[in-house]
Design an enzyme around this catalytic site. Structure first.
Site, PDB file in Angstrom:
ATOM      1  N   CYS A  74     -34.861  48.802  48.307  1.00  0.00           N
ATOM      2  CA  CYS A  74     -35.557  47.753  48.412  1.00  0.00           C
ATOM      3  C   CYS A  74     -36.103  46.644  49.383  1.00  0.00           C
ATOM      4  O   CYS A  74     -34.966  46.377  50.535  1.00  0.00           O
ATOM      5  CB  CYS A  74     -35.128  46.622  47.682  1.00  0.00           C
ATOM      6  SG  CYS A  74     -36.088  44.612  47.368  1.00  0.00           S
ATOM      7  N   CYS A  80     -33.915  37.853  50.067  1.00  0.00           N
ATOM      8  CA  CYS A  80     -34.267  36.792  49.295  1.00  0.00           C
ATOM      9  C   CYS A  80     -33.147  36.171  48.163  1.00  0.00           C
ATOM     10  O   CYS A  80     -33.452  35.522  47.430  1.00  0.00           O
ATOM     11  CB  CYS A  80     -35.080  37.622  48.026  1.00  0.00           C
ATOM     12  SG  CYS A  80     -33.945  38.476  46.700  1.00  0.00           S
ATOM     13  N   CYS A  83     -30.553  40.336  44.816  1.00  0.00           N
ATOM     14  CA  CYS A  83     -29.311  41.346  44.846  1.00  0.00           C
ATOM     15  C   CYS A  83     -28.498  40.706  45.736  1.00  0.00           C
ATOM     16  O   CYS A  83     -28.521  40.894  47.045  1.00  0.00           O
ATOM     17  CB  CYS A  83     -29.913  42.374  44.483  1.00  0.00           C
ATOM     18  SG  CYS A  83     -31.149  42.836  43.339  1.00  0.00           S
ATOM     19  N   CYS A 161     -40.627  43.256  42.303  1.00  0.00           N
ATOM     20  CA  CYS A 161     -39.107  42.753  42.063  1.00  0.00           C
ATOM     21  C   CYS A 161     -38.637  43.198  41.375  1.00  0.00           C
ATOM     22  O   CYS A 161     -38.698  43.827  39.861  1.00  0.00           O
ATOM     23  CB  CYS A 161     -38.070  41.177  41.933  1.00  0.00           C
ATOM     24  SG  CYS A 161     -36.569  42.016  42.017  1.00  0.00           S
ATOM     25  N   GLN A 285     -30.336  33.862  27.151  1.00  0.00           N
ATOM     26  CA  GLN A 285     -29.454  35.073  27.896  1.00  0.00           C
ATOM     27  C   GLN A 285     -30.447  36.115  28.612  1.00  0.00           C
ATOM     28  O   GLN A 285     -31.340  36.173  28.058  1.00  0.00           O
ATOM     29  CB  GLN A 285     -29.078  35.867  26.742  1.00  0.00           C
ATOM     30  CG  GLN A 285     -27.848  34.957  26.536  1.00  0.00           C
ATOM     31  CD  GLN A 285     -26.281  34.658  27.630  1.00  0.00           C
ATOM     32  OE1 GLN A 285     -26.733  35.193  28.452  1.00  0.00           O
ATOM     33  NE2 GLN A 285     -25.331  34.142  26.958  1.00  0.00           N
ATOM     34  N   TYR A 314     -21.826  24.216  22.455  1.00  0.00           N
ATOM     35  CA  TYR A 314     -22.827  24.695  23.671  1.00  0.00           C
ATOM     36  C   TYR A 314     -23.254  25.946  22.832  1.00  0.00           C
ATOM     37  O   TYR A 314     -23.928  27.026  23.534  1.00  0.00           O
ATOM     38  CB  TYR A 314     -21.870  25.543  24.863  1.00  0.00           C
ATOM     39  CG  TYR A 314     -20.569  24.615  25.309  1.00  0.00           C
ATOM     40  CD1 TYR A 314     -21.258  23.848  26.698  1.00  0.00           C
ATOM     41  CD2 TYR A 314     -19.462  24.498  25.256  1.00  0.00           C
ATOM     42  CE1 TYR A 314     -20.314  22.609  26.875  1.00  0.00           C
ATOM     43  CE2 TYR A 314     -18.579  23.951  25.868  1.00  0.00           C
ATOM     44  CZ  TYR A 314     -19.658  22.778  26.717  1.00  0.00           C
ATOM     45  OH  TYR A 314     -17.957  22.560  27.103  1.00  0.00           O
ATOM     46  N   GLU A 335     -25.097  21.109  21.315  1.00  0.00           N
ATOM     47  CA  GLU A 335     -25.814  21.506  21.832  1.00  0.00           C
ATOM     48  C   GLU A 335     -26.686  20.876  22.780  1.00  0.00           C
ATOM     49  O   GLU A 335     -27.045  19.862  21.951  1.00  0.00           O
ATOM     50  CB  GLU A 335     -27.091  23.237  21.833  1.00  0.00           C
ATOM     51  CG  GLU A 335     -28.324  22.877  22.442  1.00  0.00           C
ATOM     52  CD  GLU A 335     -27.881  23.208  24.210  1.00  0.00           C
ATOM     53  OE1 GLU A 335     -27.179  23.915  24.426  1.00  0.00           O
ATOM     54  OE2 GLU A 335     -28.363  22.579  25.330  1.00  0.00           O
ATOM     55  N   ASP A 379     -19.303  28.474  25.052  1.00  0.00           N
ATOM     56  CA  ASP A 379     -20.109  28.964  25.610  1.00  0.00           C
ATOM     57  C   ASP A 379     -21.074  28.284  26.959  1.00  0.00           C
ATOM     58  O   ASP A 379     -21.782  28.114  27.054  1.00  0.00           O
ATOM     59  CB  ASP A 379     -20.493  29.516  25.205  1.00  0.00           C
ATOM     60  CG  ASP A 379     -21.747  31.064  25.839  1.00  0.00           C
ATOM     61  OD1 ASP A 379     -21.563  31.277  27.184  1.00  0.00           O
ATOM     62  OD2 ASP A 379     -23.105  31.315  25.654  1.00  0.00           O
ATOM     63  N   CYS A 406     -19.638  32.331  32.602  1.00  0.00           N
ATOM     64  CA  CYS A 406     -20.614  33.327  33.295  1.00  0.00           C
ATOM     65  C   CYS A 406     -19.982  33.096  34.669  1.00  0.00           C
ATOM     66  O   CYS A 406     -20.574  33.645  35.716  1.00  0.00           O
ATOM     67  CB  CYS A 406     -21.841  33.236  33.337  1.00  0.00           C
ATOM     68  SG  CYS A 406     -22.232  31.558  34.122  1.00  0.00           S
TER      69      CYS A 406
HETATM   70  N1  SAH Z   1     -24.356  30.028  23.917  1.00  0.00           N
HETATM   71  C1  SAH Z   1     -26.067  30.178  23.697  1.00  0.00           C
HETATM   72  C2  SAH Z   1     -25.520  29.069  24.848  1.00  0.00           C
HETATM   73  C3  SAH Z   1     -24.714  29.796  26.120  1.00  0.00           C
HETATM   74  S1  SAH Z   1     -25.879  28.490  27.703  1.00  0.00           S
HETATM   75  C4  SAH Z   1     -26.522  31.609  24.168  1.00  0.00           C
HETATM   76  O1  SAH Z   1     -25.360  32.849  24.861  1.00  0.00           O
HETATM   77  O2  SAH Z   1     -27.557  31.055  24.557  1.00  0.00           O
HETATM   78  C5  SAH Z   1     -24.741  27.401  27.669  1.00  0.00           C
HETATM   79  C6  SAH Z   1     -25.578  26.230  26.924  1.00  0.00           C
HETATM   80  O3  SAH Z   1     -24.828  24.961  26.656  1.00  0.00           O
HETATM   81  C7  SAH Z   1     -27.107  25.542  27.646  1.00  0.00           C
HETATM   82  O4  SAH Z   1     -28.343  24.763  25.874  1.00  0.00           O
HETATM   83  C8  SAH Z   1     -26.704  24.291  27.550  1.00  0.00           C
HETATM   84  O5  SAH Z   1     -28.196  22.992  27.350  1.00  0.00           O
HETATM   85  C9  SAH Z   1     -25.263  23.529  27.187  1.00  0.00           C
HETATM   86  N2  SAH Z   1     -24.793  22.474  27.660  1.00  0.00           N
HETATM   87  C10 SAH Z   1     -24.463  21.949  29.015  1.00  0.00           C
HETATM   88  N3  SAH Z   1     -23.685  21.034  28.747  1.00  0.00           N
HETATM   89  C11 SAH Z   1     -23.314  20.759  27.638  1.00  0.00           C
HETATM   90  C12 SAH Z   1     -22.900  19.315  27.104  1.00  0.00           C
HETATM   91  N4  SAH Z   1     -21.422  18.827  27.827  1.00  0.00           N
HETATM   92  N5  SAH Z   1     -22.371  19.102  26.166  1.00  0.00           N
HETATM   93  C13 SAH Z   1     -23.080  20.037  25.479  1.00  0.00           C
HETATM   94  N6  SAH Z   1     -24.496  21.281  25.396  1.00  0.00           N
HETATM   95  C14 SAH Z   1     -24.312  21.642  26.888  1.00  0.00           C
END
Ligand code: SAH
Length: 451
Positions: A74, A80, A83, A161, A285, A314, A335, A379, A406
């Site tokens: 690359c 950039c 990576c 890319c 994702q 979340y 959410e 999550d 993550c």
């Molecule tokens: N589980 C889902 C999203 C994960 S990303 C998946 O796998 O696709 C994390 C998510 O949490 C995002 O959509 C974000 O908007 C939400 N989020 C962040 N802070 C939050 C909060 N305080 N209360 C509720 N949701 C929240």
């Protein structure tokens, strides 16, 4: 004492998750971080900056290369900000990510010891990203798209890319040619003048549906129908073209309001045999193949039964929860982004799920109110869970937690908080959702210790 501009000879002993080699001139000297080096490299390094406990350097000469190294093809690697591992083999990168997860959990969190499962590496490390945001700027009088350099607002132009689908670059080329032909202005961050700020593209890998969103610093996009015609000609399967209005002086890419100028205001994709509607502002994702691997682990760890209520905290557009809905009595998803919750409700319908409820709320507030929960999926974003969320989980005595993260560092912090409140770590599974970059995903299973 190490000083700026010194040239030193070192052997690289370790490597960090952001791709920097770790070395010292001799014992007792400060650690030097050197980008794009590999464990075992013997290097001549120029010192760029010396701080109290460590220093930064750059490679002047590779005296003896590490066996971990591979050829980098690359041309904008190191420039950039994307990576960080194109110079070492994917096998070495995977082992490193596995070790970083293991260190975070077993050395930093210091909870009950649990062996970390082997990382689930990706079978494809090219063109896996289904989403990208490209800033558009003028460089030396020419309209360019690219990526921001690391920690900077300087654009590194790119023609292609290898992490993104090829069509993204056909779309960008057609937008640049439209800008030039119609003489539309592009954004200048210093003066806050100029119309076209960013192009945001998303693709459903299972459906091939593509969304293009042009972010503008203004109230109207001139020659919009001409742009739509050009875009439709550039690639097949464009299902949605939107304008997003963002006139603020901010690094946040999207403004509050979108206008659809072609097709729908969403695209659809499929994951784990289910259909999902995705709006521009909803989280989704970015690696389709590895998301199915990740959700499969979540399903196995959760091991829900027909009499259980599952809380998907979340939840985004409801993806994780909906893959569990068929195995539990009741699903509740929470959410805070309204568009994502609207998607989640439609997604339940699209998949014939009738035992799910989705609520737009802050996770910390909602969890205090819900009546009965048997198991919870967490999550959260990179910063991890609010402490309040963890405290409420513990106070309510929720038996089982599957935590998807993550960020191994905030995961380790939260695992420790739960451990101190009477929970035990049971399983740890790293999944590589982000090959060649300095990111790794982890799923852990945590359960309440019987009192
Ligand atoms: N589980 C889902 C999203 C994960 S990303 C998946 O796998 O696709 C994390 C998510 O949490 C995002 O959509 C974000 O908007 C939400 N989020 C962040 N802070 C939050 C909060 N305080 N209360 C509720 N949701 C929240």
């Amino acid at each position: 004492m190490l000083q700026k501009n010194d040239i030193v000879k070192v052997t690289v002993k370790d490597i960090t998750l952001d791709g920097k080699g770790v070395c010292k001139v001799s014992d007792g000297d400060p650690v030097i971080f050197v980008p794009c080096s590999a464990i075992g490299d013997v290097l001549e390094v120029k010192i760029l900056k010396v701080l109290k406990h460590f220093a930064f350097g750059k490679i002047e000469k590779v005296i003896n290369p590490s066996d971990d190294r591979c050829e980098n093809t690359c041309s904008i690697f190191e420039k950039c900000g994307g990576c960080v591992f194109r110079h070492i083999s994917y096998d070495c990168e995977s082992k490193l990510k596995e070790r970083i997860v293991s260190d975070a959990i077993n050395k930093i969190a210091k909870v009950n010891y649990v062996p970390v499962n082997s990382i689930l590496s990706a079978s494809d490390v090219y063109r896996y990203r289904n989403k990208a945001i490209f800033p558009i700027r003028k460089i030396k009088g020419k309209v360019k798209f690219g990526f921001f350099a690391l920690n900077s607002h300087r654009i590194v132009p790119c023609g292609d890319c290898v992490l993104h689908p090829k069509e993204f670059f056909d779309i960008l080329a057609s937008i640049v040619s439209w800008i030039e032909k119609m003489d539309v202005s592009v954004y200048d961050e210093k003066t806050h003048i100029g119309l076209i700020r960013n192009v945001y593209i998303r693709k459903g890998f299972a459906t091939d549906e593509i969304m293009v969103c042009v972010v503008i610093n203004g109230k109207k996009l001139p020659h919009a129908s001409d742009l739509v015609t050009k875009l439709k000609r550039s690639v097949a399967n464009i299902k949605s073209v939107l304008i997003n209005f963002n006139t603020k002086k901010t690094n946040v890419v999207l403004g509050d309001i979108c206008e659809t100028i072609f097709g729908q205001d969403y695209i659809e994709d499929e994951l784990c045999g289910l259909k999902f509607r995705i709006s521009p502002k909803s989280f989704y994702q970015i690696n389709h193949e590895q998301t199915e691997v990740l959700y499969d682990i979540v399903r196995k760890f959760a091991n829900v039964s027909q009499d259980q209520t599952v809380l998907d905290l979340y939840c985004g557009i409801g993806t994780i929860g909906l893959t569990l809905a068929g195995s539990c009595e009741k699903l509740v998803g929470v959410e805070m982004i309204p568009d994502a919750i609207a998607n989640a409700k439609v997604n339940a319908r699209l998949n014939g799920v009738t035992n799910a409820k989705f609520v737009c709320a802050d996770a910390a507030d909602f969890i205090k109110e819900i009546e009965k929960v048997d198991m919870i999926v967490l999550d959260p974003p990179r910063k991890g869970c609010a402490k309040d969320v963890l405290t409420t989980i513990a106070n309510r005595g929720i038996e089982k937690i599957v935590y998807v993260s993550c960020n191994p560092a905030t995961l380790a912090r939260d695992v420790k908080i739960l451990y101190d409140k009477g929970y035990e770590l049971k399983k740890v599974q790293p999944v590589d959702m982000f090959p060649r970059t300095g990111h790794v995903e982890v799923v852990v299973l945590i359960s309440r210790v019987e009192s």
